[in-house]
Design a protein around this motif. Sequence first.
Motif, PDB file in Angstrom:
ATOM      1  N   SER A 300       0.824  -1.204   0.000  1.00 24.88           N
ATOM      2  CA  SER A 300       0.000   0.000   0.000  1.00 24.88           C
ATOM      3  C   SER A 300       0.853   1.245   0.000  1.00 24.88           C
ATOM      4  CB  SER A 300      -0.912   0.003   1.226  1.00 24.88           C
ATOM      5  OG  SER A 300      -0.138   0.054   2.403  1.00 24.88           O
ATOM      6  N   GLU A 303       1.140   3.063  -3.275  1.00 24.87           N
ATOM      7  CA  GLU A 303      -0.031   3.837  -3.712  1.00 24.87           C
ATOM      8  C   GLU A 303      -0.270   5.044  -2.817  1.00 24.87           C
ATOM      9  OE1 GLU A 303      -3.135   4.712  -6.212  1.00 24.87           O
ATOM     10  OE2 GLU A 303      -1.632   3.156  -6.382  1.00 24.87           O
ATOM     11  N   ASP A 304      -0.025   4.843  -1.487  1.00 26.14           N
ATOM     12  CA  ASP A 304      -0.457   5.861  -0.544  1.00 26.14           C
ATOM     13  C   ASP A 304       0.652   6.803  -0.088  1.00 26.14           C
ATOM     14  OD1 ASP A 304      -2.931   4.698  -0.626  1.00 26.14           O
ATOM     15  OD2 ASP A 304      -2.510   3.349   1.050  1.00 26.14           O
ATOM     16  N   ARG A 343      -3.477  -8.136  -1.131  1.00 28.01           N
ATOM     17  CA  ARG A 343      -4.479  -7.308  -1.803  1.00 28.01           C
ATOM     18  C   ARG A 343      -5.879  -7.837  -1.518  1.00 28.01           C
ATOM     19  NH1 ARG A 343      -4.486  -5.724  -8.182  1.00 28.01           N
ATOM     20  NH2 ARG A 343      -6.426  -4.554  -8.182  1.00 28.01           N
ATOM     21  N   ARG A 347      -9.119  -2.000  -6.767  1.00 27.04           N
ATOM     22  CA  ARG A 347      -8.794  -0.619  -6.414  1.00 27.04           C
ATOM     23  C   ARG A 347      -9.753   0.326  -7.132  1.00 27.04           C
ATOM     24  NH1 ARG A 347      -2.228  -0.763  -7.381  1.00 27.04           N
ATOM     25  NH2 ARG A 347      -1.765  -2.497  -5.949  1.00 27.04           N
ATOM     26  N   ARG A 348      -9.746   1.584  -6.709  1.00 26.56           N
ATOM     27  CA  ARG A 348     -10.586   2.580  -7.378  1.00 26.56           C
ATOM     28  C   ARG A 348     -10.288   2.600  -8.873  1.00 26.56           C
ATOM     29  NH1 ARG A 348      -8.209   6.051  -3.406  1.00 26.56           N
ATOM     30  NH2 ARG A 348      -9.474   6.203  -1.513  1.00 26.56           N
ATOM     31  N   GLU A 350     -11.283   0.237 -10.908  1.00 22.40           N
ATOM     32  CA  GLU A 350     -11.453  -1.110 -11.419  1.00 22.40           C
ATOM     33  C   GLU A 350     -12.898  -1.553 -11.188  1.00 22.40           C
ATOM     34  OE1 GLU A 350      -8.506  -3.446  -9.481  1.00 22.40           O
ATOM     35  OE2 GLU A 350      -6.818  -2.383 -10.394  1.00 22.40           O
ATOM     36  N   LYS A 360     -16.490   0.450   0.892  1.00 20.89           N
ATOM     37  CA  LYS A 360     -15.582   1.536   0.538  1.00 20.89           C
ATOM     38  C   LYS A 360     -16.132   2.869   1.041  1.00 20.89           C
ATOM     39  CE  LYS A 360     -12.482  -0.885  -1.555  1.00 20.89           C
ATOM     40  NZ  LYS A 360     -11.130  -1.014  -0.993  1.00 20.89           N
TER      41      LYS A 360
END
Length: 588
Positions: A300, A303-304, A343, A347-348, A350, A360
């Motif tokens: 993560s 991504e973050d 995972r 993800r956003r 998809e 979410k």
Amino acid sequence: MAQFHGKFKAFKNSRWLVFVCAMWIQSFAGIGYLFGSISPVIKSTMGYTQRQLAILGVAKDLGDAIGFVAGYLSEIMPSWGLLAIGAVLNFLGYGLLWLIVSQKIAALPLWVLCIAIYVGTNGETFFNTAALISCVQNFPKSRGPVVGILKGYAGLSGAIITQIYAMFNAPSEASLLFMIAVGPSMVVIALMFIVRPVGGHKQVRPGDNAGFTFTYSVCLVLAAYLLGVLILEDLFDLSQTLITLFAAILIVLIVLPIIIPIILAFFSEPRPLLQESLLIDAQREEEGNKSEQANEVIFSEVEDEKASDIDSLPSSERQKRISQLQAKLFQAAADGAVRVKRRRGPRRGENFTLMQALIKADFWLMFVSLLLAAGSGLTVIDNLGQIVLSLGYTDTSIFVSMISIWNFLGRIGGGYFSEIIVRDYAYPRPVVMAVVQVIMAVGLCYYSMGLPGQVYVSTVLIGLGYGAHWAILPAAASELFGLKSFGALYNFLTMANPAGSLIFSEVIASGIYDYYAEKQATLRHQNPSSLLIGPLRDDDDLSCVGTICYSITFGILSALCIVAAGLSMIIVYRTRRVYTQLYGNPNN
């Protein structure tokens, strides 16, 4: 002959033909907006009180919003199946209602009429789901304009059906119910095998922008034309010949966009077609991440916690930097310095299922924002007749028609401007939703302050803001949560609309209205000769007169819209990276 056959085949499978036919279906799909026109004849014929009529209105709103069945079936049935089910529900529900109100059969209890209007209006959810799914899949990179135009025609369908109905000069007011039962069902059955996904993402042409420009022009002309006709009908006693002529011109304007697929198929030069991806670089990600997917391990931190300037880099350089971060994290994980987590779900950007979306935060932020803002707008629309009467106006139809037209323009404008925001600036679409929520808050606040022309200003701003939600929200939902379960996701989100209206209208608006109505009734008894307060009527319900009847309600709703705008901005902050990936960085 062979060349003509090839062009006809291209015309038959054109995504623009699907879009135009979906517009025609939506022109007759917004049957719920006609409740204000059919409720007087239902009330007078059945002898209902205002409260009983309100119960019938709630059943209509529920039928218009509960689309779980349509959303679920959209994943296992073709579009024509959804449209066929919707046509049957529409015909059965409103057909039974017409038989009861026209006294073709014996009068039945109120709960039977509630079921009938629920079933009939629920057919609209099947029309909307089939049209939106087909067109969004065919135009994946033009979701804002497509959704805005389709939802705009649905919002304008009440005025369209009313004008076409006036052309027939029916002797009975109950005949409108018959037209609602038969008209939309006939249109849908005629077009149900055309409206479908046709691989439109592989049919991109350089002239598509001109097609949207022409469609927008037709929409604006249609709105202006309907507004002009409504004003003429309100000011003058028009002859039946003139009414028929106006309706014929209206039909021509509705049919006019068919020019686009005809020109593209039969008169344009053959050109290599481009292709649009349905998801964010889906194929590239699939090929580039096979090794990661095999182990189902992600970090993560990539991504973050990556540097904020990575998004401003060119695509190749950005991927290189991310790969470097991944390599460092793998090494750190091997040394035990970084916690690796597996995972969990997409993800956003998809494809999400409804159950995956429900866990979410972005999905619930979107739902609550819609509940607060769109629920406030629907509260005003549902109570507009009573609002206008409380201010001393006698003809409510002109205001109801006006807010319908502004609602239509809001949907068209919301799709258009949100598309500019995401295409030219790669900025999240919900930022436009935040802007229109502030506009709604201004309109509501203007009314609550009792300023000059309050009902006119509020009607314009609230109509525009409310309508824009229904162009922005479906497009944003499809971008953040994918197209695979779009029908289920969209129909779940639309439940926020009647949920908000039920809370705000029944608890806030009705409670405050009844309080001041009772207070004024007491003053009438104490001072019957007062010129400031009208005499007490001996009908079944109390009435409130003056700005005070709804000013407090409008003030509360204004504050709720500000809160909704804040939630929308949180969504914007959380989803900027998704829109950069989907639409690219405009600075590159």
